[in-house]
Write a protein that holds these residues in place. Structure first.
Motif, PDB file in Angstrom:
ATOM      1  N   ASP A 325      50.368  36.918  36.793  1.00 37.82           N
ATOM      2  CA  ASP A 325      49.506  35.979  37.504  1.00 37.82           C
ATOM      3  C   ASP A 325      48.681  35.201  36.500  1.00 37.82           C
ATOM      4  O   ASP A 325      47.988  35.770  35.668  1.00 37.82           O
ATOM      5  CB  ASP A 325      48.580  36.746  38.453  1.00 37.82           C
ATOM      6  N   THR A 326      48.733  33.899  36.555  1.00 38.05           N
ATOM      7  CA  THR A 326      47.993  33.059  35.608  1.00 38.05           C
ATOM      8  C   THR A 326      46.534  32.942  35.968  1.00 38.05           C
ATOM      9  O   THR A 326      45.785  32.261  35.277  1.00 38.05           O
ATOM     10  CB  THR A 326      48.606  31.633  35.577  1.00 38.05           C
ATOM     11  N   SER A 327      46.095  33.597  37.052  1.00 37.11           N
ATOM     12  CA  SER A 327      44.700  33.457  37.469  1.00 37.11           C
ATOM     13  C   SER A 327      43.740  34.058  36.462  1.00 37.11           C
ATOM     14  O   SER A 327      42.573  33.725  36.432  1.00 37.11           O
ATOM     15  CB  SER A 327      44.479  34.121  38.833  1.00 37.11           C
ATOM     16  N   SER A 328      44.239  34.994  35.592  1.00 35.78           N
ATOM     17  CA  SER A 328      43.344  35.610  34.616  1.00 35.78           C
ATOM     18  C   SER A 328      42.903  34.621  33.551  1.00 35.78           C
ATOM     19  O   SER A 328      41.876  34.797  32.925  1.00 35.78           O
ATOM     20  CB  SER A 328      44.021  36.811  33.972  1.00 35.78           C
ATOM     21  N   THR A 329      43.723  33.583  33.296  1.00 40.13           N
ATOM     22  CA  THR A 329      43.349  32.591  32.299  1.00 40.13           C
ATOM     23  C   THR A 329      42.768  31.338  32.940  1.00 40.13           C
ATOM     24  O   THR A 329      42.286  30.471  32.253  1.00 40.13           O
ATOM     25  CB  THR A 329      44.585  32.201  31.468  1.00 40.13           C
ATOM     26  N   LYS A 330      42.829  31.271  34.241  1.00 40.33           N
ATOM     27  CA  LYS A 330      42.303  30.104  34.945  1.00 40.33           C
ATOM     28  C   LYS A 330      40.789  30.186  35.036  1.00 40.33           C
ATOM     29  O   LYS A 330      40.213  31.243  35.189  1.00 40.33           O
ATOM     30  CB  LYS A 330      42.914  30.069  36.344  1.00 40.33           C
ATOM     31  N   LYS A 331      40.132  29.043  34.924  1.00 39.34           N
ATOM     32  CA  LYS A 331      38.694  29.001  35.095  1.00 39.34           C
ATOM     33  C   LYS A 331      38.367  29.049  36.578  1.00 39.34           C
ATOM     34  O   LYS A 331      38.919  28.281  37.364  1.00 39.34           O
ATOM     35  CB  LYS A 331      38.115  27.729  34.469  1.00 39.34           C
ATOM     36  N   HIS A 332      37.438  29.918  36.947  1.00 43.69           N
ATOM     37  CA  HIS A 332      37.109  30.108  38.356  1.00 43.69           C
ATOM     38  C   HIS A 332      35.725  29.531  38.647  1.00 43.69           C
ATOM     39  O   HIS A 332      34.877  29.430  37.766  1.00 43.69           O
ATOM     40  CB  HIS A 332      37.151  31.594  38.704  1.00 43.69           C
ATOM     41  N   ASN A 333      35.534  29.146  39.889  1.00 42.69           N
ATOM     42  CA  ASN A 333      34.244  28.614  40.317  1.00 42.69           C
ATOM     43  C   ASN A 333      33.821  29.266  41.617  1.00 42.69           C
ATOM     44  O   ASN A 333      34.508  30.138  42.143  1.00 42.69           O
ATOM     45  CB  ASN A 333      34.318  27.083  40.464  1.00 42.69           C
ATOM     46  N   ILE A 334      32.698  28.823  42.150  1.00 41.14           N
ATOM     47  CA  ILE A 334      32.097  29.464  43.316  1.00 41.14           C
ATOM     48  C   ILE A 334      33.006  29.405  44.540  1.00 41.14           C
ATOM     49  O   ILE A 334      32.930  30.259  45.432  1.00 41.14           O
ATOM     50  CB  ILE A 334      30.733  28.790  43.625  1.00 41.14           C
ATOM     51  N   LEU A 335      33.905  28.419  44.596  1.00 45.87           N
ATOM     52  CA  LEU A 335      34.808  28.288  45.743  1.00 45.87           C
ATOM     53  C   LEU A 335      35.794  29.448  45.829  1.00 45.87           C
ATOM     54  O   LEU A 335      36.327  29.733  46.907  1.00 45.87           O
ATOM     55  CB  LEU A 335      35.566  26.953  45.677  1.00 45.87           C
ATOM     56  N   ASP A 336      36.041  30.125  44.706  1.00 46.21           N
ATOM     57  CA  ASP A 336      36.950  31.263  44.732  1.00 46.21           C
ATOM     58  C   ASP A 336      36.386  32.431  45.537  1.00 46.21           C
ATOM     59  O   ASP A 336      37.128  33.318  45.942  1.00 46.21           O
ATOM     60  CB  ASP A 336      37.262  31.728  43.300  1.00 46.21           C
ATOM     61  N   LEU A 337      35.081  32.421  45.757  1.00 53.91           N
ATOM     62  CA  LEU A 337      34.466  33.460  46.587  1.00 53.91           C
ATOM     63  C   LEU A 337      34.715  33.209  48.075  1.00 53.91           C
ATOM     64  O   LEU A 337      34.301  34.018  48.918  1.00 53.91           O
ATOM     65  CB  LEU A 337      32.956  33.534  46.321  1.00 53.91           C
ATOM     66  N   PHE A 338      35.376  32.084  48.387  1.00 61.37           N
ATOM     67  CA  PHE A 338      35.733  31.748  49.768  1.00 61.37           C
ATOM     68  C   PHE A 338      37.220  31.401  49.863  1.00 61.37           C
ATOM     69  O   PHE A 338      37.622  30.583  50.684  1.00 61.37           O
ATOM     70  CB  PHE A 338      34.888  30.564  50.258  1.00 61.37           C
ATOM     71  N   CYS A 339      38.031  32.032  49.004  1.00 60.03           N
ATOM     72  CA  CYS A 339      39.449  31.669  48.905  1.00 60.03           C
ATOM     73  C   CYS A 339      40.239  32.027  50.161  1.00 60.03           C
ATOM     74  O   CYS A 339      41.258  31.408  50.453  1.00 60.03           O
ATOM     75  CB  CYS A 339      40.075  32.317  47.679  1.00 60.03           C
ATOM     76  N   ASN A 340      39.813  33.040  50.902  1.00 61.35           N
ATOM     77  CA  ASN A 340      40.445  33.364  52.180  1.00 61.35           C
ATOM     78  C   ASN A 340      39.390  33.965  53.102  1.00 61.35           C
ATOM     79  O   ASN A 340      38.250  34.200  52.691  1.00 61.35           O
ATOM     80  CB  ASN A 340      41.631  34.331  51.992  1.00 61.35           C
ATOM     81  N   TRP A 341      39.780  34.212  54.348  1.00 59.92           N
ATOM     82  CA  TRP A 341      38.806  34.649  55.337  1.00 59.92           C
ATOM     83  C   TRP A 341      38.175  35.990  54.972  1.00 59.92           C
ATOM     84  O   TRP A 341      36.956  36.170  55.118  1.00 59.92           O
ATOM     85  CB  TRP A 341      39.470  34.737  56.709  1.00 59.92           C
ATOM     86  N   HIS A 342      38.947  36.915  54.451  1.00 64.84           N
ATOM     87  CA  HIS A 342      38.415  38.244  54.136  1.00 64.84           C
ATOM     88  C   HIS A 342      37.389  38.171  53.008  1.00 64.84           C
ATOM     89  O   HIS A 342      36.312  38.772  53.107  1.00 64.84           O
ATOM     90  CB  HIS A 342      39.564  39.184  53.748  1.00 64.84           C
ATOM     91  N   ILE A 343      37.718  37.445  51.968  1.00 60.03           N
ATOM     92  CA  ILE A 343      36.785  37.322  50.840  1.00 60.03           C
ATOM     93  C   ILE A 343      35.566  36.494  51.246  1.00 60.03           C
ATOM     94  O   ILE A 343      34.432  36.804  50.859  1.00 60.03           O
ATOM     95  CB  ILE A 343      37.487  36.687  49.624  1.00 60.03           C
ATOM     96  N   ALA A 344      35.765  35.447  52.046  1.00 58.29           N
ATOM     97  CA  ALA A 344      34.635  34.612  52.493  1.00 58.29           C
ATOM     98  C   ALA A 344      33.663  35.418  53.342  1.00 58.29           C
ATOM     99  O   ALA A 344      32.437  35.324  53.172  1.00 58.29           O
ATOM    100  CB  ALA A 344      35.162  33.412  53.275  1.00 58.29           C
ATOM    101  N   ARG A 345      34.194  36.215  54.261  1.00 57.06           N
ATOM    102  CA  ARG A 345      33.336  37.060  55.100  1.00 57.06           C
ATOM    103  C   ARG A 345      32.567  38.061  54.244  1.00 57.06           C
ATOM    104  O   ARG A 345      31.384  38.329  54.482  1.00 57.06           O
ATOM    105  CB  ARG A 345      34.189  37.784  56.132  1.00 57.06           C
TER     106      ARG A 345
END
Length: 565
Positions: A325-345
């Motif tokens: 998964d390339t997500s480990s090298t991707k820069k993340h931002n605050i929107l990733d905390l709402f990437c799906n319903w479970h994480i957003a809740r």
């Protein structure tokens, strides 16, 4: 021994943070007052009581709606209210009731204050009453705004310049700005210097968490980081003690600032953390610190930095090769905390808990001086009740689990807020005990949420999650003073708001997954799966890349990243 010395030396200064955070409860108190008078007083009348001086009347003062009648040496009779004064047109016999004509004037001659309890406060110093009352109410919120900004600024500086330098600067800053507050010449300079004091106090508290967690072993890290809060509580107790002994605000401020002078004189002896030195590739300096630790602890074969770095590098390479998964090298931002319903809740619930914990903590603390009885003893007890609550939080987290400890204490704090509303106001002791129980309950939840948040999110967004939660915590601390001021509308309004927020937080926490005994997740997919199905997550074997390498990374940096944000 080395870690124990570092720990207690660092958290000793955390007391000064508790001192400055709550200093305003006595420094900015508003005593009884009335309008000033344009002359010398010959007699004073309050209802049926006649005295020769105004100081003798204050013991009879029961309501802000009362007024005092004074007769001047020139024969004029005035009625003194809090924000206005009236001159009687007919100077007949001195009587409390008067039906004749009166001329109303503003308080152009200043105000007369009751100095039987406080000789001087910032309110009496600069007449922060009546149309200037809002300035007094801004003192604590502006301080908390400085706390918010200081946490962000110094957390970032600590990553760039090192923990040691920030600890030096913020420790000296607390002493210098703390003393400077006592010598400010007007309200605006007072607020500005207090704002700077808030920034360095918050900066020290944030970096001290990082500093001690990087030195303390992983087995004791939970208890060590949790009990930094306990020293903060000791600072609150010191505020109550000094407030009882010193009744002049600027002397009171100097005494509070001098309380932690010993640490300022010896903080230059504290070393930089080996982990920060390693992250900056300063291997020789890191080895020197490790050798000092070895000598203190009488270790004959100290750790070699070269061996440590090679193990870390091998584990990191292995983890990256095993992760497609390339997500480990991707820069993340605050929107990733709402990437799906479970994480957003999950994010919304966690933010609400952070906000509620901070709001409840400061509402119970700031309002303790208004509970009746001895306000100094009230604040002392509100601080003292925190000491056992962190022990209970640690035991509960390890025995019952994070969620199973958080839910009952949030709901309990809500029930206590409701219970206090039904206690008669004459039962001062019962009200104080109930408020102590409320502070205890919200303190457990507030101390627990730090670690729980770090475990709920994967490595790639963990610092973002705890950093954003910490920001919500600061927002709660800014809102708390305004919430306390709602007592003027309805005495139970602050408790009602805290109770509603705590009950809502407790109910929503039921939907969060338990993290006790579970491996830390590394990707958002794993974090989502942990909350979606309890059975599948408990029986699933964690991926290879969340094994030794991730545990080693977490050992070195997880609490550091999460706390300093």
């Amino acid at each position: 021994r080395f870690q124990a010395f570092i720990y207690f030396a660092s958290v000793f200064q955390a007391m000064s943070c508790g001192i400055h955070y709550l200093a305003s409860v006595f420094m900015a108190v508003t005593p009884n007052f009335v309008c000033g008078i344009p002359g010398n007083v010959s007699s004073v009348l309050f209802y049926n009581s006649s005295e020769s001086s105004l100081e003798d009347i204050w013991t009879l003062w029961t309501s802000t709606e009362n007024y005092i009648v004074v007769q001047l040496e020139n024969g004029e009779i005035w009625e003194l209210n809090q924000c206005s004064r009236s001159k009687r047109e007919m100077n007949l016999d001195l009587a409390y009731e008067y039906k004749g004509n009166k001329s109303v004037f503003s308080c152009s001659d200043g105000f007369l204050y009751d100095d039987t309890k406080w000789k001087s406060t910032v309110v009496t110093q600069w007449d922060l009453v009546c149309d200037r009352e809002w300035l007094a109410k801004l003192i604590q919120p502006t301080f908390m705004l400085g706390v918010l900004i200081g946490a962000v600024i110094f957390g970032d500086i600590a990553d760039r310049l090192g923990r040691q330098r920030v600890i030096w600067f913020t420790s000296a800053g607390q002493f210098v700005f703390g003393i400077a507050v006592a010598f400010t010449f007007d309200y605006y300079s007072f607020v500005i210097v207090r704002f700077l004091l808030a920034m360095v106090s918050s900066g020290y508290l944030v970096v001290a968490f990082v500093y001690v967690t990087e030195f303390v072993g992983i087995k004791a890290r939970t208890w060590a980081s949790m009990h930094v809060h306990a020293f903060f509580a000791v600072g609150v107790m010191i505020v109550a003690l000094v407030g009882f002994l010193v009744r002049t605000w600027w002397v009171y401020q100097i005494c509070l600032s001098i309380a932690t002078l010993p640490f300022v004189l010896c903080c230059w002896m504290l070393p930089e953390t080996p982990f920060w030195l390693l992250s900056e590739e300063r291997y020789e300096d890191a080895q020197k610190v490790i050798n000092i630790m070895a000598r203190w602890n009488k270790v004959s074969t100290p750790c070699k930095v070269s061996e440590l770095c090679s193990v870390q590098q091998d584990d990191l390479v292995g983890s990256r090769m095993g992760d497609n998964d390339t997500s480990s090298t991707k820069k993340h931002n605050i929107l990733d905390l709402f990437c799906n319903w479970h994480i957003a809740r999950r994010t919304i619930t966690v933010w609400l808990i952070w906000f509620t914990g901070s709001l409840g903590y400061y509402v119970f603390s700031l309002s303790s001086v208004s509970l009746g009885g001895n306000e100094y003893l009230n604040l002392f007890l509100i601080g003292a009740v925190e000491l056992p609550c962190y022990i209970i939080a640690c035991i509960g987290m390890d025995k019952l689990g994070r969620r199973n400890t958080l839910i009952p204490f949030l709901i309990l704090s809500a029930l206590i807020c409701i219970l206090i509303m039904f206690i008669p106001q004459d039962f001062n002791i019962l009200i104080i005990l109930a408020n102590m129980a409320g502070k205890f309950s919200i303190g457990v939840a507030f101390g627990l949420i730090y670690l729980y948040t770090a475990e709920l999110y994967p490595t790639i967004v963990r610092s973002l999650a705890v950093g954003s939660g910490s920001m919500m915590c600061r927002v709660g601390s800014v809102v708390a003073p305004f919430c306390v001021y709602l007592r003027s509308i309805w005495i139970f309004m602050p408790l009602l708001l805290v109770g509603i927020m705590a009950l809502l937080s407790g109910i929503l926490t039921i939907m969060l997954p338990e993290t006790l005994g579970k491996p830390l997740t590394n990707t958002l997919v794993e974090a989502t799966e942990m909350g979606r199905s309890k059975t599948s997550s408990s029986g699933k074997t964690p991926p290879a890349h969340t094994g030794v390498a991730l545990e080693k990374i977490e050992m070195f940096g997880q609490e550091t990243v999460s706390t300093e944000k």
